[in-house]
Enzyme design. Structure first.
Site, PDB file in Angstrom:
ATOM      1  N   GLY A  72     -19.758  30.984  34.397  1.00  0.00           N
ATOM      2  CA  GLY A  72     -18.430  31.591  34.424  1.00  0.00           C
ATOM      3  C   GLY A  72     -17.338  30.537  34.275  1.00  0.00           C
ATOM      4  O   GLY A  72     -16.330  30.748  33.604  1.00  0.00           O
ATOM      5  N   ASN A 151     -12.987  37.426  44.398  1.00  0.00           N
ATOM      6  CA  ASN A 151     -14.308  37.147  44.959  1.00  0.00           C
ATOM      7  C   ASN A 151     -14.337  37.182  46.480  1.00  0.00           C
ATOM      8  O   ASN A 151     -15.373  37.411  47.080  1.00  0.00           O
ATOM      9  CB  ASN A 151     -14.827  35.787  44.465  1.00  0.00           C
ATOM     10  CG  ASN A 151     -13.779  34.705  44.494  1.00  0.00           C
ATOM     11  OD1 ASN A 151     -12.710  34.839  43.886  1.00  0.00           O
ATOM     12  ND2 ASN A 151     -14.054  33.635  45.192  1.00  0.00           N
ATOM     13  N   GLY A 200     -23.946  35.085  34.764  1.00  0.00           N
ATOM     14  CA  GLY A 200     -25.232  35.739  34.987  1.00  0.00           C
ATOM     15  C   GLY A 200     -25.633  35.867  36.447  1.00  0.00           C
ATOM     16  O   GLY A 200     -26.133  36.904  36.877  1.00  0.00           O
ATOM     17  N   HIS A 201     -25.382  34.794  37.230  1.00  0.00           N
ATOM     18  CA  HIS A 201     -25.985  34.775  38.570  1.00  0.00           C
ATOM     19  C   HIS A 201     -25.321  35.716  39.564  1.00  0.00           C
ATOM     20  O   HIS A 201     -25.779  35.840  40.702  1.00  0.00           O
ATOM     21  CB  HIS A 201     -26.084  33.344  39.108  1.00  0.00           C
ATOM     22  CG  HIS A 201     -24.802  32.704  39.534  1.00  0.00           C
ATOM     23  ND1 HIS A 201     -24.501  32.492  40.856  1.00  0.00           N
ATOM     24  CD2 HIS A 201     -23.764  32.208  38.829  1.00  0.00           C
ATOM     25  CE1 HIS A 201     -23.331  31.873  40.944  1.00  0.00           C
ATOM     26  NE2 HIS A 201     -22.862  31.684  39.729  1.00  0.00           N
ATOM     27  N   THR A 237     -27.932  23.964  21.914  1.00  0.00           N
ATOM     28  CA  THR A 237     -29.072  24.881  21.765  1.00  0.00           C
ATOM     29  C   THR A 237     -29.057  25.901  22.898  1.00  0.00           C
ATOM     30  O   THR A 237     -28.882  25.555  24.058  1.00  0.00           O
ATOM     31  CB  THR A 237     -30.396  24.086  21.779  1.00  0.00           C
ATOM     32  OG1 THR A 237     -30.330  23.134  20.717  1.00  0.00           O
ATOM     33  CG2 THR A 237     -31.603  24.996  21.576  1.00  0.00           C
ATOM     34  N   CYS A 325     -17.192  28.160  47.962  1.00  0.00           N
ATOM     35  CA  CYS A 325     -16.597  26.887  47.564  1.00  0.00           C
ATOM     36  C   CYS A 325     -15.657  26.368  48.636  1.00  0.00           C
ATOM     37  O   CYS A 325     -15.408  25.187  48.711  1.00  0.00           O
ATOM     38  CB  CYS A 325     -15.834  27.052  46.263  1.00  0.00           C
ATOM     39  SG  CYS A 325     -16.770  27.932  45.042  1.00  0.00           S
TER      40      CYS A 325
HETATM   41  N1  PLP Z   1     -14.867  33.219  38.862  1.00  0.00           N
HETATM   42  C1  PLP Z   1     -15.132  33.907  39.989  1.00  0.00           C
HETATM   43  C2  PLP Z   1     -14.226  35.029  40.387  1.00  0.00           C
HETATM   44  C3  PLP Z   1     -16.245  33.593  40.759  1.00  0.00           C
HETATM   45  O1  PLP Z   1     -16.495  34.272  41.884  1.00  0.00           O
HETATM   46  C4  PLP Z   1     -17.088  32.529  40.336  1.00  0.00           C
HETATM   47  C5  PLP Z   1     -18.245  32.127  41.164  1.00  0.00           C
HETATM   48  O2  PLP Z   1     -18.248  32.258  42.371  1.00  0.00           O
HETATM   49  C6  PLP Z   1     -16.778  31.856  39.151  1.00  0.00           C
HETATM   50  C7  PLP Z   1     -15.659  32.229  38.446  1.00  0.00           C
HETATM   51  C8  PLP Z   1     -17.611  30.731  38.642  1.00  0.00           C
HETATM   52  O3  PLP Z   1     -18.798  31.203  38.055  1.00  0.00           O
HETATM   53  P1  PLP Z   1     -20.012  30.174  37.825  1.00  0.00           P
HETATM   54  O4  PLP Z   1     -20.594  29.888  39.156  1.00  0.00           O
HETATM   55  O5  PLP Z   1     -20.959  30.904  36.935  1.00  0.00           O
HETATM   56  O6  PLP Z   1     -19.435  28.973  37.157  1.00  0.00           O
END
Ligand code: PLP
Length: 386
Positions: A72, A151, A200-201, A237, A325
């Site tokens: 992301g 989030n 994806g995760h 790739t 985070c």
């Molecule tokens: N944006 C939001 C709103 C998220 O919650 C997160 C991950 O917690 C990200 C971006 C970052 O995604 P990634 O961990 O795939 O880099």
């Protein structure tokens, strides 16, 4: 590990067995480079096409509007840099005070490189100040980047309406939909959103794969320069197995969308009801706003979130304080601060985030075990007066 009660699905999700099953052949049996000319490689390329179609369907986009990335975060950076490259004379960007660090830190860096940034505030319930947003849009604005759903609080922003506003002013609009995808319906064909990021995760695919939607016809320049992969829009790739898994997860997310908004939402509501009935001074953040069906942010006044997490951990309950985070730091997260949650409550904020793999029994276990934990911690608090 099977006894864990995992309520931290906004941090990451378990890879679905059905996803894993589709991925496994691409590590050993189907290992060819999808760009190679021999016929077995063609089969790998065909599976990438299937994944692209599936992710397109999840978002209401066409397959050629999907670019696979590594996460992301990469999708967010790519979108912003592509917009700034398309409009080099414009030096103003707009976002909110509650974005993920993937956007916050990118914008902080751009501020040191000559860009000015407007951070639109939110109110106590986490809702965007639409008046400030509207007033911040000027001739100088290159891009507005606003997350679809937060989030931490789960609050959903009216990004479709904002995209209308920006389109009318000729400003590019990007949304970080990392938390929204698979949890609420998304149909980009009916919006004026220019770019959108997903990961994806968060939807039961592995970590390390993401996608960026770029609306057809939009002026775009790649962030990662290299080979001709992804139609020359992202060098490197392809992470074939993960992309295949991501495609399957996208297909499953669409199939489970209704369950997410009924059964999963009911689990979330059961937890909130159970905890607020049993624990005085427990506040549900963002309750009056539209919220993701799987997310609950609850502030327990006069206790430390870290202490709650440790005591829940002993019982095998996984949740988070703020976002993954920000936990580890003693400061309440920037999201809770932006919402103006009082210090005594922000410190005791726990985010519970569900997935389709959670059950009612798990919720009832938490509702039984958490109240005595809060009571015990409050007894130790010098500020708690009962
Ligand atoms: N944006 C939001 C709103 C998220 O919650 C997160 C991950 O917690 C990200 C971006 C970052 O995604 P990634 O961990 O795939 O880099």
């Amino acid at each position: 590990m099977n006894n864990l009660i995992y309520l931290d699905n906004n941090a990451t999700t378990q890879v679905d067995k059905r996803v894993l099953d589709e991925m496994l052949p691409f590590f050993h049996d189907y290992y060819w480079n999808p760009s190679s000319m021999y016929s077995p490689a063609g089969e790998v390329a065909q599976n990438l096409r299937i994944a692209r179609r599936r992710i397109g369907k999840l978002l209401g986009a066409t397959p050629d509007e999907i670019i696979f990335t590594s996460c992301g975060t990469e999708s967010d950076s790519t979108a912003v840099y592509a917009a700034l490259a398309a409009l080099p004379e414009k030096k103003h960007i707009v976002t909110t005070r509650v974005e993920h660090p993937a956007i916050m830190n990118l914008y902080a860096d751009l501020e040191t490189k000559g860009y000015s940034v407007t951070y639109v505030p939110v109110n106590r319930e986490g809702a965007l100040d639409m008046r400030v947003l509207e007033e911040s849009l000027t001739e100088e604005t290159a891009i507005v980047s606003i997350m679809w759903a937060n989030n931490e609080s789960g609050v959903i922003f009216p990004v479709e309406r904002i995209a209308e506003m920006t389109a009318e002013k000729g400003i590019l609009f990007h949304t970080d939909a990392v938390q929204a995808a698979g949890k609420i319906p998304i149909d980009l064909s009916r919006t004026r959103i220019d770019m959108l990021s997903i990961s994806g995760h968060k939807i039961h695919a592995p970590k390390g794969v993401g996608a960026l939607y770029v609306r057809k016809g939009l002026k775009y320049s790649p962030f990662l320069l290299g080979g001709h992969q992804e139609g020359g829009r992202r060098g490197g790739t392809e992470n074939v197995a993960s992309i295949v898994g991501f495609g399957k997860a996208g297909e499953l997310a669409l199939e489970h969308l209704e369950e997410e908004n009924t059964r999963v939402k009911a689990l979330r509501d059961r937890l909130e009801r159970g905890l607020t009935q049993r624990i005085p001074k427990a506040i549900i953040n963002g309750e009056s706003e539209p919220r993701l069906p799987n997310t609950s942010s609850i502030s327990f006044e006069y206790v430390e979130g870290e202490a709650i997490l440790l005591m829940m951990d002993e019982l095998g309950i996984c949740a988070s304080s703020g976002s993954a985070c920000t936990s580890g730091s003693l400061e309440p997260s920037h999201v809770l601060r932006a919402m103006g949650i009082p210090f005594t409550a922000a410190h005791g904020t726990i985010r519970f985030s569900f997935s389709i793999f959670n059950t009612e029994e798990e919720v009832d276990f938490v509702v039984e075990k958490l109240p005595p934990i809060i009571e015990k911690l409050r007894e130790m608090s010098p500020f708690w007066e009962g």
